[in-house]
Motif scaffolding. Sequence first.
Motif, PDB file in Angstrom:
ATOM      1  N   ASP A   1      68.260  13.724 -63.727  1.00  0.00           N
ATOM      2  CA  ASP A   1      67.448  14.111 -62.569  1.00  0.00           C
ATOM      3  C   ASP A   1      68.364  14.619 -61.462  1.00  0.00           C
ATOM      4  O   ASP A   1      68.968  13.834 -60.743  1.00  0.00           O
ATOM      5  CB  ASP A   1      66.613  12.926 -62.083  1.00  0.00           C
ATOM      6  CG  ASP A   1      65.847  13.289 -60.816  1.00  0.00           C
ATOM      7  OD1 ASP A   1      65.622  14.500 -60.585  1.00  0.00           O
ATOM      8  OD2 ASP A   1      65.497  12.389 -60.045  1.00  0.00           O
TER       9      ASP A   1
ATOM     10  N   SER B   1      74.772   7.920 -58.494  1.00  0.00           N
ATOM     11  CA  SER B   1      74.034   7.286 -59.581  1.00  0.00           C
ATOM     12  C   SER B   1      72.900   8.228 -59.955  1.00  0.00           C
ATOM     13  O   SER B   1      72.163   8.692 -59.081  1.00  0.00           O
ATOM     14  CB  SER B   1      73.490   5.926 -59.121  1.00  0.00           C
ATOM     15  OG  SER B   1      72.969   5.244 -60.225  1.00  0.00           O
ATOM     16  N   TYR B   2      72.766   8.541 -61.227  1.00  0.00           N
ATOM     17  CA  TYR B   2      71.741   9.476 -61.691  1.00  0.00           C
ATOM     18  C   TYR B   2      71.141   8.946 -62.981  1.00  0.00           C
ATOM     19  O   TYR B   2      71.866   8.435 -63.836  1.00  0.00           O
ATOM     20  CB  TYR B   2      72.347  10.869 -61.945  1.00  0.00           C
ATOM     21  CG  TYR B   2      72.825  11.529 -60.671  1.00  0.00           C
ATOM     22  CD1 TYR B   2      71.971  12.327 -59.937  1.00  0.00           C
ATOM     23  CD2 TYR B   2      74.106  11.314 -60.189  1.00  0.00           C
ATOM     24  CE1 TYR B   2      72.384  12.914 -58.743  1.00  0.00           C
ATOM     25  CE2 TYR B   2      74.540  11.885 -58.998  1.00  0.00           C
ATOM     26  CZ  TYR B   2      73.675  12.686 -58.284  1.00  0.00           C
ATOM     27  OH  TYR B   2      74.081  13.258 -57.105  1.00  0.00           O
ATOM     28  N   ARG B   3      69.847   9.109 -63.144  1.00  0.00           N
ATOM     29  CA  ARG B   3      69.192   8.619 -64.358  1.00  0.00           C
ATOM     30  C   ARG B   3      69.304   9.664 -65.467  1.00  0.00           C
ATOM     31  O   ARG B   3      69.306  10.882 -65.202  1.00  0.00           O
ATOM     32  CB  ARG B   3      67.734   8.327 -64.066  1.00  0.00           C
ATOM     33  CG  ARG B   3      66.958   9.600 -63.849  1.00  0.00           C
ATOM     34  CD  ARG B   3      65.579   9.335 -63.351  1.00  0.00           C
ATOM     35  NE  ARG B   3      64.726  10.502 -63.546  1.00  0.00           N
ATOM     36  CZ  ARG B   3      63.660  10.750 -62.808  1.00  0.00           C
ATOM     37  NH1 ARG B   3      63.331   9.943 -61.829  1.00  0.00           N
ATOM     38  NH2 ARG B   3      62.919  11.803 -63.057  1.00  0.00           N
TER      39      ARG B   3
ATOM     40  N   ASN C   1      83.783  13.047 -56.964  1.00  0.00           N
ATOM     41  CA  ASN C   1      82.496  12.583 -56.449  1.00  0.00           C
ATOM     42  C   ASN C   1      81.929  11.520 -57.379  1.00  0.00           C
ATOM     43  O   ASN C   1      82.205  11.518 -58.574  1.00  0.00           O
ATOM     44  CB  ASN C   1      81.508  13.761 -56.392  1.00  0.00           C
ATOM     45  CG  ASN C   1      80.137  13.328 -55.907  1.00  0.00           C
ATOM     46  OD1 ASN C   1      79.996  12.847 -54.784  1.00  0.00           O
ATOM     47  ND2 ASN C   1      79.128  13.446 -56.758  1.00  0.00           N
TER      48      ASN C   1
ATOM     49  N   LYS D   1      75.341   7.909 -49.541  1.00  0.00           N
ATOM     50  CA  LYS D   1      75.464   9.358 -49.339  1.00  0.00           C
ATOM     51  C   LYS D   1      76.727   9.620 -48.526  1.00  0.00           C
ATOM     52  O   LYS D   1      76.686   9.815 -47.312  1.00  0.00           O
ATOM     53  CB  LYS D   1      74.241   9.910 -48.618  1.00  0.00           C
ATOM     54  CG  LYS D   1      73.042  10.058 -49.532  1.00  0.00           C
ATOM     55  CD  LYS D   1      71.984  10.942 -48.895  1.00  0.00           C
ATOM     56  CE  LYS D   1      70.706  11.004 -49.716  1.00  0.00           C
ATOM     57  NZ  LYS D   1      70.872  11.484 -51.069  1.00  0.00           N
TER      58      LYS D   1
ATOM     59  N   ASP E   1      75.573  15.729 -53.572  1.00  0.00           N
ATOM     60  CA  ASP E   1      76.872  16.381 -53.761  1.00  0.00           C
ATOM     61  C   ASP E   1      76.996  16.900 -55.190  1.00  0.00           C
ATOM     62  O   ASP E   1      77.504  17.998 -55.420  1.00  0.00           O
ATOM     63  CB  ASP E   1      78.003  15.393 -53.463  1.00  0.00           C
ATOM     64  CG  ASP E   1      78.054  15.024 -51.987  1.00  0.00           C
ATOM     65  OD1 ASP E   1      77.349  15.686 -51.197  1.00  0.00           O
ATOM     66  OD2 ASP E   1      78.767  14.077 -51.637  1.00  0.00           O
TER      67      ASP E   1
HETATM   68  C1  LIG Z   1      69.964   3.159 -59.520  1.00  0.00           C
HETATM   69  C2  LIG Z   1      69.957   4.494 -58.836  1.00  0.00           C
HETATM   70  C3  LIG Z   1      69.493   5.616 -59.503  1.00  0.00           C
HETATM   71  C4  LIG Z   1      69.484   6.855 -58.880  1.00  0.00           C
HETATM   72  N1  LIG Z   1      69.032   7.940 -59.574  1.00  0.00           N
HETATM   73  C5  LIG Z   1      69.056   9.152 -59.004  1.00  0.00           C
HETATM   74  C6  LIG Z   1      68.663  10.309 -59.743  1.00  0.00           C
HETATM   75  O1  LIG Z   1      68.307  10.231 -60.916  1.00  0.00           O
HETATM   76  N2  LIG Z   1      68.705  11.517 -59.101  1.00  0.00           N
HETATM   77  C7  LIG Z   1      69.122  11.635 -57.795  1.00  0.00           C
HETATM   78  O2  LIG Z   1      69.142  12.766 -57.283  1.00  0.00           O
HETATM   79  N3  LIG Z   1      69.513  10.567 -57.078  1.00  0.00           N
HETATM   80  C8  LIG Z   1      69.506   9.337 -57.654  1.00  0.00           C
HETATM   81  N4  LIG Z   1      69.902   8.235 -56.942  1.00  0.00           N
HETATM   82  C9  LIG Z   1      70.409   8.427 -55.569  1.00  0.00           C
HETATM   83  C10 LIG Z   1      71.834   8.991 -55.606  1.00  0.00           C
HETATM   84  O3  LIG Z   1      72.678   8.185 -56.405  1.00  0.00           O
HETATM   85  C11 LIG Z   1      72.424   9.059 -54.199  1.00  0.00           C
HETATM   86  O4  LIG Z   1      71.691  10.001 -53.456  1.00  0.00           O
HETATM   87  C12 LIG Z   1      73.890   9.410 -54.175  1.00  0.00           C
HETATM   88  O5  LIG Z   1      74.360   9.379 -52.864  1.00  0.00           O
HETATM   89  C13 LIG Z   1      74.197  10.753 -54.778  1.00  0.00           C
HETATM   90  O6  LIG Z   1      75.581  10.901 -54.811  1.00  0.00           O
HETATM   91  P1  LIG Z   1      76.326  12.276 -54.514  1.00  0.00           P
HETATM   92  O7  LIG Z   1      75.577  12.988 -53.405  1.00  0.00           O
HETATM   93  O8  LIG Z   1      77.694  11.844 -54.094  1.00  0.00           O
HETATM   94  O9  LIG Z   1      76.361  13.060 -55.777  1.00  0.00           O
HETATM   95  C14 LIG Z   1      69.921   6.981 -57.550  1.00  0.00           C
HETATM   96  C15 LIG Z   1      70.387   5.851 -56.870  1.00  0.00           C
HETATM   97  C16 LIG Z   1      70.413   4.621 -57.500  1.00  0.00           C
HETATM   98  C17 LIG Z   1      70.928   3.430 -56.760  1.00  0.00           C
END
Ligand SMILES: Cc1cc2nc3c(=O)[nH]c(=O)nc-3n(C[C@H](O)[C@H](O)[C@H](O)COP(=O)(O)O)c2cc1C
Length: 449
Positions: free
Chosen positions: A159, A145-147, A142, A199, A165
């Motif tokens: 976060d 993007s997460y901060r 998987n 997503k 996922d």
């Molecule tokens: C720059 C950026 C930062 C992001 N930061 C977060 C975050 O901190 N927490 C979060 O839940 N989603 C965050 N998102 C949204 C997720 O990356 C997005 O929902 C993604 O589809 C999650 O991937 P996953 O479901 O495959 O794990 C961010 C998106 C971007 C573009």
Amino acid sequence: MKKSFRDFLADLDGAGELRRIKRAVDLRDVSALVNQSPQAMFFEELKDYPGWRLAGGLIGTRKRLALAMGCAEKDVAARFEQGLGRLIEPVMVEAAPCQQVVRMGADVDLAAIPYPLMHLFDGGPYLSGTFVTSKDPEFGRNAGSYRLMYRTPNETGIDLVSPSDMRFYYQRQLDRGRPLEIAVAMGVHPYEMLAASYKAPIDMDEYTVAGSLHGAPVPIVKCKTVDLEVPADAELVLEGELLPIGWTADEGPFGEFSQISGDVKWNPIFRVKCITHRIDPIFYFLQMPWENDWLAAPVTEAAGLRALRNASVQPVAIRAPVGSCGYWTLIASIKKRPGEGKNALLALLSVSEVKLAIVTDEDIDIYNPDDLDWALTFRVQADRDTIIVQGARGKHIDPSIKAWELGKGGLPTTAKLGIDATIPEGVPKQLYKRIQYYGKGRVKLEDYL
Ligand SMILES: Cc1cc2nc3c(=O)[nH]c(=O)nc-3n(C[C@H](O)[C@H](O)[C@H](O)COP(=O)(O)O)c2cc1C
């Protein structure tokens, strides 16, 4: 050929969209400088961080997003949609630029990485431009993007509040009392960032989406300390695990993608075991909220295009404005047959976060706010051309839904509004004949200058 973060910087440079600063910059000045610059910024020298450079505000406009995607500004949604069509598997490599320098154990020091404080009320410096990978034995690889908020030299917050996922993978490990291994790559091409923010279905490998957008496989390399792979051409990688402590550590506040200064949240902790980077690394300062919102726009727009086509409506153009953060509003023009204004609204409002949808005919330039206003003024009767849906899924981050009234763990709902700004059935098109200036086309201003 697959492009890297550095190739994207070169593309920005070539288009006059990258401002280079040679004077050594104090990290405390970076956020305000990036905010003032109409171009993306590249700092060639950082005070107190020898060997590092920093790039920021890269995808801060639709123009620069289009530049990253190699298409016209109006085509980013179609371009992203095309990328979902023919997935390309990544390719494993042995040696990688992102592992030219390896620091493990006592050498792990997050304070040695130059990440600036971004906003006034932030709980600390954050890593914002991340491509985070994880694995689940059943669902596979998987990326999202997460901060990550700085906590100690080898720990950050993350976060992981919203459903995702990776949150699901973490919960599954937590149920077994085990940590979840993750690897955080930074300084990757915007295609990887778009794939991460998409997503994807849980069993879809986001590397294949990035590969498809590039039209070439993404080279990946095995991590040094965890059973994961990262993009080989990244600038910086953090390897480690999310501790099995659940949502117990304070994280935030942070300037959110909603353009609002957020609140403190309760989240897990990421313990870093290993840091790898290029020999001459470039730190990516993803400027919140703008770069996040511009990354969201094509993903939301592509979802809108799909929803329209599934509803047998023919889209002409679509736009997720950055004012609603690339998530909450969709404006589309369509080739309309009777009744399809309303069908289109129903389709667009089905896209997850969208709470305002506007549909126009194809003669309206939806990128021109004045043209859109004109359609809203003369083609809409509020009692006939609006749809309100109550009790749809909402997002905590929207203050207008008063999520705090639900108590801890409550999931908010929202109302959704659709406005059909197409020419109403029964009103002759002739009544919308536009003014044309006498002599237009024949008379040239240049001839009189
Ligand atoms: C720059 C950026 C930062 C992001 N930061 C977060 C975050 O901190 N927490 C979060 O839940 N989603 C965050 N998102 C949204 C997720 O990356 C997005 O929902 C993604 O589809 C999650 O991937 P996953 O479901 O495959 O794990 C961010 C998106 C971007 C573009």
